[in-house]
Design an enzyme around this catalytic site. Structure first.
Site, mmCIF file in Angstrom:
data_model
loop_
_atom_site.group_PDB
_atom_site.id
_atom_site.type_symbol
_atom_site.label_atom_id
_atom_site.label_comp_id
_atom_site.label_asym_id
_atom_site.label_seq_id
_atom_site.Cartn_x
_atom_site.Cartn_y
_atom_site.Cartn_z
ATOM 1 N N SER A 37 0.834 -1.209 0.000
ATOM 2 C CA SER A 37 0.000 0.000 0.000
ATOM 3 C C SER A 37 0.868 1.258 0.000
ATOM 4 O O SER A 37 0.596 2.221 -0.723
ATOM 5 C CB SER A 37 -0.891 0.019 1.243
ATOM 6 O OG SER A 37 -1.822 -1.020 1.188
ATOM 7 N N GLY A 109 -5.898 -3.747 -7.873
ATOM 8 C CA GLY A 109 -7.056 -2.913 -7.562
ATOM 9 C C GLY A 109 -6.634 -1.547 -7.035
ATOM 10 O O GLY A 109 -7.259 -0.535 -7.336
ATOM 11 N N ASP A 334 -6.638 -8.246 4.508
ATOM 12 C CA ASP A 334 -5.794 -9.058 3.617
ATOM 13 C C ASP A 334 -5.205 -10.275 4.331
ATOM 14 O O ASP A 334 -4.609 -11.144 3.688
ATOM 15 C CB ASP A 334 -4.655 -8.202 3.044
ATOM 16 C CG ASP A 334 -5.182 -7.164 2.064
ATOM 17 O OD1 ASP A 334 -6.290 -7.361 1.534
ATOM 18 O OD2 ASP A 334 -4.483 -6.161 1.836
HETATM 19 C C1 S3P Z 1 -5.527 -1.494 -0.092
HETATM 20 C C2 S3P Z 1 -6.767 -1.536 0.495
HETATM 21 C C3 S3P Z 1 -7.501 -2.792 0.723
HETATM 22 C C4 S3P Z 1 -6.603 -4.006 0.584
HETATM 23 C C5 S3P Z 1 -5.693 -3.933 -0.599
HETATM 24 C C6 S3P Z 1 -4.813 -2.694 -0.515
HETATM 25 C C7 S3P Z 1 -4.893 -0.172 -0.279
HETATM 26 O O1 S3P Z 1 -8.529 -2.901 -0.229
HETATM 27 O O2 S3P Z 1 -7.383 -5.183 0.517
HETATM 28 O O3 S3P Z 1 -4.865 -5.068 -0.672
HETATM 29 O O4 S3P Z 1 -3.675 -0.120 -0.525
HETATM 30 O O5 S3P Z 1 -5.591 0.844 -0.174
HETATM 31 P P1 S3P Z 1 -9.979 -2.237 0.034
HETATM 32 O O6 S3P Z 1 -9.785 -0.802 0.203
HETATM 33 O O7 S3P Z 1 -10.771 -2.548 -1.198
HETATM 34 O O8 S3P Z 1 -10.519 -2.933 1.253
#
Ligand code: S3P
Length: 448
Positions: A37, A109, A334
């Site tokens: 992140s 994502g 996670d």
């Molecule tokens: C993340 C937020 C989380 C996490 C992803 C990384 C981020 O997702 O599951 O691996 O870096 O902001 P969500 O915000 O969809 O819960």
């Protein structure tokens, strides 16, 4: 003695074979790669700030590579990625160039959703974005809906819910968005859009999600206000010139979690995982494991460029079942696959609830973990929003699948350390998304 860990790779598809021997125990000290992140955010903020940003300890996984490639295609100069020092020559807020081709976020994502907030707020520029099979099936309406309320123009498949997406950048206006889900990706997307919007942009979440964006935006000079009582964050638009910074990325607690559980379940183990980020919005996994009776201590606690860091010392212990639900879920979202592995070896029945979000991650992680651990002999019932795990049934090695999901691949590898016989994990190359040297670390702990 034959090796515990073997990797067979054909045409980039890897099968990870694990054959534990009876006296296997995990000993020593190791480091995990940089936080995913924080790595994404350092690259992105570096690209939209003015001046130079340097990043030490960047994660060299596939996901941050996708972020770097997207921002390079929009004019940011990002040096070759390495863990020592990456240099980002920022081009300034609102200055991303229209790319000549479709931006590809790969499996990530975070890349797609955070970037969308920036693209939507570049008036007069046109962008198209896509991702791999998994990302193209993940919901994008959670960010498209608030961005549209701010004035964004975004089109996508299935009535504007799925990538590929087309974005016509606009001058956005600030809003107060009450997010129905606690998601750092949603929150960060809206805050990034809010940087260039008129007025103030506020996001209120039902529970607190990871706050790396807030911390790093503030360090880069954005005007950010946080109201912890209501889980709200406000950014003031158009008056926050961002300036390049030096970022030191701590080790990823989501990657450390694999070793925490490995040492907890393999008798005789004693491990220190050095330099792990312990931001309180990420430490739900430590609380859950402590509730289960794991023996974990935080050593050498310190702060590194605005993020708390510690060495995690873990020793084997008999785990007990527990219930994991409610506000802690976003703080360990996670780590649920690896916590499911811990629960399989705990005494009693563990309940994981309020975790329906796991169905829309890189794979449906509830189905993936229930089906693959059950193949190995576990007793897990899938709930609509979680798992019911009857602990204490011994596992047996067999063939399982990663569902091409990095966290599933690594969680199954840890389960296999306590499953006599041979486990063969198909699609293990997925681990490189967040932990490129996972297999080497496993070999170092099991075979060296
Ligand atoms: C993340 C937020 C989380 C996490 C992803 C990384 C981020 O997702 O599951 O691996 O870096 O902001 P969500 O915000 O969809 O819960």
């Amino acid at each position: 003695m034959s090796p515990v860990v073997t990797l067979r790779t054909v045409d980039k598809i890897a099968e990870l074979i694990i054959r534990p021997h009876a006296d296997l125990s995990l000993q020593g000290r190791l480091r995990v790669p940089g936080d995913k992140s924080i790595s994404h955010r350092a690259l992105m903020l570096g690209a939209i700030a003015s001046g130079e940003t340097t990043i030490e300890g960047l994660l060299l996984g596939e996901d941050p590579r996708s972020t770097a490639d997207c921002f390079r295609a929009m004019g940011a100069e990002i040096s070759e990625l390495n863990t020592e020092k990456v240099t980002v020559k920022g081009i300034g807020l609102g200055q991303l160039q229209e790319p000549q081709d479709i931006l590809n976020a790969g499996n990530s994502g975070t890349t797609l959703r955070l970037m969308l907030g920036l693209l939507a707020s570049h008036p007069g520029r046109f962008f198209s974005v896509t991702g791999d099979n998994s990302l193209r099936s993940r919901p994008m309406s959670r960010v498209i809906i608030p961005l549209t309320q701010m004035g964004a123009k975004i089109w996508g498949r299935k009535q504007n819910t799925l990538a590929p997406l087309a974005i016509s950048g606009q001058q956005l206006k600030g809003i107060h968005y009450h997010s129905p889900i606690a998601s750092a990706q949603v929150k960060s997307c809206i805050l990034l859009a809010g940087l260039s919007a008129t007025g103030e942009t506020t996001v209120t979440e039902p529970a607190l999600s990871r706050d790396h964006s807030e911390r790093m935006l503030r360090a880069f000079g954005a005007k950010i206000q946080v109201d912890p009582a209501t889980h709200s964050v406000t950014v003031s638009g158009q008056e926050s010139p961002l300036k390049g910074q030096s970022v030191i990325v701590p080790g990823d607690i989501s990657s450390a979690a694999f070793w925490l559980v490995a040492a907890a379940i393999v008798p005789g183990s004693d491990l220190v995982i050095e330099n792990v980020g312990v931001n309180p919005t990420r430490t739900g996994v430590l609380e859950a494991l402590e509730m289960m009776g794991a023996d974990i201590t935080l050593e050498n606690q310190r702060e590194v460029t605005g993020e708390p860091v510690a060495d995690l010392h873990v020793r084997h212990s008999q785990l007990q079942a527990c219930t994991i639900a409610g506000d802690v879920i976003p703080r360990l979202i996670d780590e649920i696959p690896i916590l499911a592995v811990a629960a399989v070896f705990a005494k009693g029945t563990t309940i994981i609830k309020d975790a329906a979000e796991l169905r829309v991650k890189e794979s449906d992680r509830l189905t993936a973990m229930a089906s693959e651990l059950n193949r190995m002999g576990a007793k897990i019932n899938e709930l609509p929003d979680g798992l019911e795990i009857v602990g204490g049934t011994p596992l047996q090695g067999t063939a399982v699948s990663s569902y091409t999901d990095h966290r599933i691949a690594m969680s199954l590898a840890i389960a296999a350390l306590n499953a006599p016989g041979m486990t063969a994990i198909g699609g293990a190359e997925a681990a490189a998304i967040s932990y490129p040297n996972f297999v080497e670390s496993l070999q170092y702990l099991c075979d060296d």
